[in-house]
Design a protein around this motif. Structure first.
Motif, PDB file in Angstrom:
ATOM      1  N   SER A 187     -18.350   2.502  -1.944  1.00 17.48           N
ATOM      2  CA  SER A 187     -18.331   3.795  -2.619  1.00 17.48           C
ATOM      3  C   SER A 187     -16.896   4.141  -3.016  1.00 17.48           C
ATOM      4  O   SER A 187     -15.955   3.852  -2.279  1.00 17.48           O
ATOM      5  N   PRO A 188     -16.727   4.809  -4.163  1.00 17.37           N
ATOM      6  CA  PRO A 188     -15.374   5.240  -4.541  1.00 17.37           C
ATOM      7  C   PRO A 188     -14.819   6.311  -3.612  1.00 17.37           C
ATOM      8  O   PRO A 188     -13.623   6.589  -3.626  1.00 17.37           O
ATOM      9  N   ASP A 189     -15.675   6.892  -2.763  1.00 15.70           N
ATOM     10  CA  ASP A 189     -15.203   7.865  -1.782  1.00 15.70           C
ATOM     11  C   ASP A 189     -14.272   7.232  -0.756  1.00 15.70           C
ATOM     12  O   ASP A 189     -13.550   7.932  -0.053  1.00 15.70           O
ATOM     13  N   GLN A 190     -14.265   5.908  -0.668  1.00 15.97           N
ATOM     14  CA  GLN A 190     -13.394   5.197   0.261  1.00 15.97           C
ATOM     15  C   GLN A 190     -11.961   5.102  -0.262  1.00 15.97           C
ATOM     16  O   GLN A 190     -11.074   4.657   0.454  1.00 15.97           O
ATOM     17  N   VAL A 191     -11.735   5.497  -1.513  1.00 14.12           N
ATOM     18  CA  VAL A 191     -10.436   5.315  -2.163  1.00 14.12           C
ATOM     19  C   VAL A 191      -9.679   6.640  -2.199  1.00 14.12           C
ATOM     20  O   VAL A 191     -10.210   7.665  -2.630  1.00 14.12           O
ATOM     21  N   ASP A 192      -8.421   6.616  -1.739  1.00 15.25           N
ATOM     22  CA  ASP A 192      -7.516   7.766  -1.832  1.00 15.25           C
ATOM     23  C   ASP A 192      -6.308   7.355  -2.659  1.00 15.25           C
ATOM     24  O   ASP A 192      -5.752   6.276  -2.457  1.00 15.25           O
ATOM     25  N   VAL A 193      -5.902   8.245  -3.570  1.00 18.35           N
ATOM     26  CA  VAL A 193      -4.748   7.972  -4.426  1.00 18.35           C
ATOM     27  C   VAL A 193      -3.749   9.109  -4.305  1.00 18.35           C
ATOM     28  O   VAL A 193      -4.122  10.286  -4.347  1.00 18.35           O
ATOM     29  N   THR A 194      -2.482   8.737  -4.151  1.00 14.78           N
ATOM     30  CA  THR A 194      -1.397   9.715  -4.183  1.00 14.78           C
ATOM     31  C   THR A 194      -0.332   9.209  -5.153  1.00 14.78           C
ATOM     32  O   THR A 194      -0.179   8.000  -5.353  1.00 14.78           O
ATOM     33  N   VAL A 195       0.385  10.156  -5.741  1.00 17.45           N
ATOM     34  CA  VAL A 195       1.530   9.829  -6.581  1.00 17.45           C
ATOM     35  C   VAL A 195       2.680  10.678  -6.065  1.00 17.45           C
ATOM     36  O   VAL A 195       2.604  11.908  -6.065  1.00 17.45           O
ATOM     37  N   LYS A 196       3.719  10.009  -5.565  1.00 14.68           N
ATOM     38  CA  LYS A 196       4.845  10.695  -4.912  1.00 14.68           C
ATOM     39  C   LYS A 196       4.317  11.654  -3.838  1.00 14.68           C
ATOM     40  O   LYS A 196       4.703  12.812  -3.777  1.00 14.68           O
ATOM     41  N   THR A 197       3.418  11.195  -3.030  1.00 15.69           N
ATOM     42  CA  THR A 197       2.758  11.916  -1.932  1.00 15.69           C
ATOM     43  C   THR A 197       1.860  13.069  -2.384  1.00 15.69           C
ATOM     44  O   THR A 197       1.355  13.825  -1.555  1.00 15.69           O
ATOM     45  N   ILE A 198       1.652  13.227  -3.678  1.00 14.77           N
ATOM     46  CA  ILE A 198       0.760  14.271  -4.199  1.00 14.77           C
ATOM     47  C   ILE A 198      -0.639  13.661  -4.343  1.00 14.77           C
ATOM     48  O   ILE A 198      -0.815  12.678  -5.068  1.00 14.77           O
ATOM     49  N   PRO A 199      -1.648  14.231  -3.676  1.00  9.80           N
ATOM     50  CA  PRO A 199      -3.009  13.701  -3.817  1.00  9.80           C
ATOM     51  C   PRO A 199      -3.505  13.839  -5.258  1.00  9.80           C
ATOM     52  O   PRO A 199      -3.231  14.831  -5.932  1.00  9.80           O
ATOM     53  N   VAL A 200      -4.205  12.819  -5.721  1.00 12.35           N
ATOM     54  CA  VAL A 200      -4.708  12.795  -7.092  1.00 12.35           C
ATOM     55  C   VAL A 200      -6.231  12.707  -7.057  1.00 12.35           C
ATOM     56  O   VAL A 200      -6.796  11.909  -6.311  1.00 12.35           O
ATOM     57  N   GLU A 201      -6.870  13.524  -7.875  1.00 11.45           N
ATOM     58  CA  GLU A 201      -8.326  13.463  -8.002  1.00 11.45           C
ATOM     59  C   GLU A 201      -8.693  12.249  -8.851  1.00 11.45           C
ATOM     60  O   GLU A 201      -8.090  12.018  -9.901  1.00 11.45           O
ATOM     61  N   ILE A 202      -9.669  11.491  -8.387  1.00  7.45           N
ATOM     62  CA  ILE A 202     -10.074  10.279  -9.101  1.00  7.45           C
ATOM     63  C   ILE A 202     -11.570  10.299  -9.364  1.00  7.45           C
ATOM     64  O   ILE A 202     -12.319  11.042  -8.730  1.00  7.45           O
ATOM     65  N   THR A 203     -11.970   9.454 -10.301  1.00  5.70           N
ATOM     66  CA  THR A 203     -13.392   9.206 -10.546  1.00  5.70           C
ATOM     67  C   THR A 203     -13.622   7.710 -10.409  1.00  5.70           C
ATOM     68  O   THR A 203     -12.727   6.909 -10.682  1.00  5.70           O
ATOM     69  N   GLY A 204     -14.812   7.353  -9.984  1.00  7.66           N
ATOM     70  CA  GLY A 204     -15.150   5.947  -9.820  1.00  7.66           C
ATOM     71  C   GLY A 204     -16.403   5.608 -10.605  1.00  7.66           C
ATOM     72  O   GLY A 204     -17.402   6.307 -10.510  1.00  7.66           O
ATOM     73  N   GLU A 205     -16.321   4.553 -11.381  1.00  8.42           N
ATOM     74  CA  GLU A 205     -17.442   4.114 -12.207  1.00  8.42           C
ATOM     75  C   GLU A 205     -17.949   2.773 -11.679  1.00  8.42           C
ATOM     76  O   GLU A 205     -17.199   1.800 -11.619  1.00  8.42           O
ATOM     77  N   PRO A 221     -10.166   0.543  10.857  1.00  9.59           N
ATOM     78  CA  PRO A 221      -8.811   0.691  10.322  1.00  9.59           C
ATOM     79  C   PRO A 221      -8.102  -0.634  10.041  1.00  9.59           C
ATOM     80  O   PRO A 221      -7.282  -0.722   9.140  1.00  9.59           O
ATOM     81  N   ARG A 222      -8.433  -1.683  10.789  1.00 13.61           N
ATOM     82  CA  ARG A 222      -7.769  -2.965  10.545  1.00 13.61           C
ATOM     83  C   ARG A 222      -8.251  -3.619   9.257  1.00 13.61           C
ATOM     84  O   ARG A 222      -7.671  -4.585   8.795  1.00 13.61           O
ATOM     85  N   CYS A 223      -9.303  -3.084   8.656  1.00 13.39           N
ATOM     86  CA  CYS A 223      -9.824  -3.627   7.404  1.00 13.39           C
ATOM     87  C   CYS A 223      -9.386  -2.797   6.199  1.00 13.39           C
ATOM     88  O   CYS A 223      -9.795  -3.068   5.074  1.00 13.39           O
ATOM     89  N   ASP A 224      -8.587  -1.745   6.433  1.00 13.31           N
ATOM     90  CA  ASP A 224      -8.091  -0.916   5.334  1.00 13.31           C
ATOM     91  C   ASP A 224      -7.234  -1.757   4.389  1.00 13.31           C
ATOM     92  O   ASP A 224      -6.657  -2.766   4.790  1.00 13.31           O
ATOM     93  N   ALA A 225      -7.150  -1.329   3.149  1.00 14.99           N
ATOM     94  CA  ALA A 225      -6.305  -2.004   2.157  1.00 14.99           C
ATOM     95  C   ALA A 225      -5.420  -0.961   1.493  1.00 14.99           C
ATOM     96  O   ALA A 225      -5.796   0.208   1.371  1.00 14.99           O
ATOM     97  N   GLU A 226      -4.238  -1.387   1.097  1.00 17.28           N
ATOM     98  CA  GLU A 226      -3.312  -0.479   0.423  1.00 17.28           C
ATOM     99  C   GLU A 226      -2.505  -1.267  -0.598  1.00 17.28           C
ATOM    100  O   GLU A 226      -2.117  -2.401  -0.354  1.00 17.28           O
ATOM    101  N   ASN A 227      -2.270  -0.643  -1.754  1.00 15.49           N
ATOM    102  CA  ASN A 227      -1.487  -1.270  -2.810  1.00 15.49           C
ATOM    103  C   ASN A 227      -1.034  -0.164  -3.754  1.00 15.49           C
ATOM    104  O   ASN A 227      -1.411   0.993  -3.583  1.00 15.49           O
ATOM    105  N   GLY A 228      -0.271  -0.518  -4.744  1.00 12.60           N
ATOM    106  CA  GLY A 228       0.176   0.464  -5.718  1.00 12.60           C
ATOM    107  C   GLY A 228       1.154  -0.145  -6.699  1.00 12.60           C
ATOM    108  O   GLY A 228       1.438  -1.341  -6.636  1.00 12.60           O
ATOM    109  N   TRP A 229       1.642   0.691  -7.593  1.00 11.01           N
ATOM    110  CA  TRP A 229       2.590   0.230  -8.598  1.00 11.01           C
ATOM    111  C   TRP A 229       3.415   1.409  -9.081  1.00 11.01           C
ATOM    112  O   TRP A 229       3.081   2.562  -8.859  1.00 11.01           O
TER     113      TRP A 229
END
Length: 138
Positions: free
Chosen positions: A74-92, A124-132
């Motif tokens: 589910s896209p509910d598993q995804v959290d996005v921040t930009v410079k520590t500011i939470p961002v609202e996302i949509t998942g298709e 928690p050991r299966c969490d993933a994190e990345n960014g750009w």
């Protein structure tokens, strides 16, 4: 006579060790199914890819961004921040992956910012994190 008793004891011990080894290898060593004898089962980490705009791209304030996530339910598993500011996302849902979209926060101008993505798994050991990074103009 002593040697035969000793052999019987050694044979019994080796059979117990083999039974434990077989049970541990099949995940039935007194643990929850799928956890194996090491106390932790295999998990499939989510994979993040196809980051748009690309790394270090120059973008306007409030620009849209997107990326692909595989290995989530589910896209509910995804959290996005930009410079520590939470961002609202949509998942298709695209059958084998999710296309996640969002917009850069309004207040970010004339700055380089990291779009940070964290995928929260059941364990928690299966969490993933990345960014750009993106360069936000005025």
């Amino acid at each position: 006579m002593r040697i035969s008793n000793l052999l019987a004891v050694l044979l019994s011990l080796s059979l117990f060790n083999m039974t434990d080894a077989i049970a541990g290898a099949s995940g039935h060593a007194g643990h929850t199914p799928g956890t194996g004898s090491g106390g932790g089962g295999a998990c499939t980490k989510a994979r993040l890819s196809k980051f748009l705009p690309g790394h270090l791209a120059t973008v306007a304030p409030e620009a849209e961004f997107s990326f692909v996530v595989t290995g989530i339910q589910s896209p509910d598993q995804v959290d996005v921040t930009v410079k520590t500011i939470p961002v609202e996302i949509t998942g298709e849902d695209k059958d084998s992956f999710y296309l996640i979209k969002g917009k850069l926060p309004t207040e970010l101008k004339n700055v380089t910012a990291r779009i940070n993505v964290k995928v929260n798994a059941k364990s928690p050991r299966c969490d993933a994190e990345n960014g750009w990074l993106v360069k936000i103009t005025e």
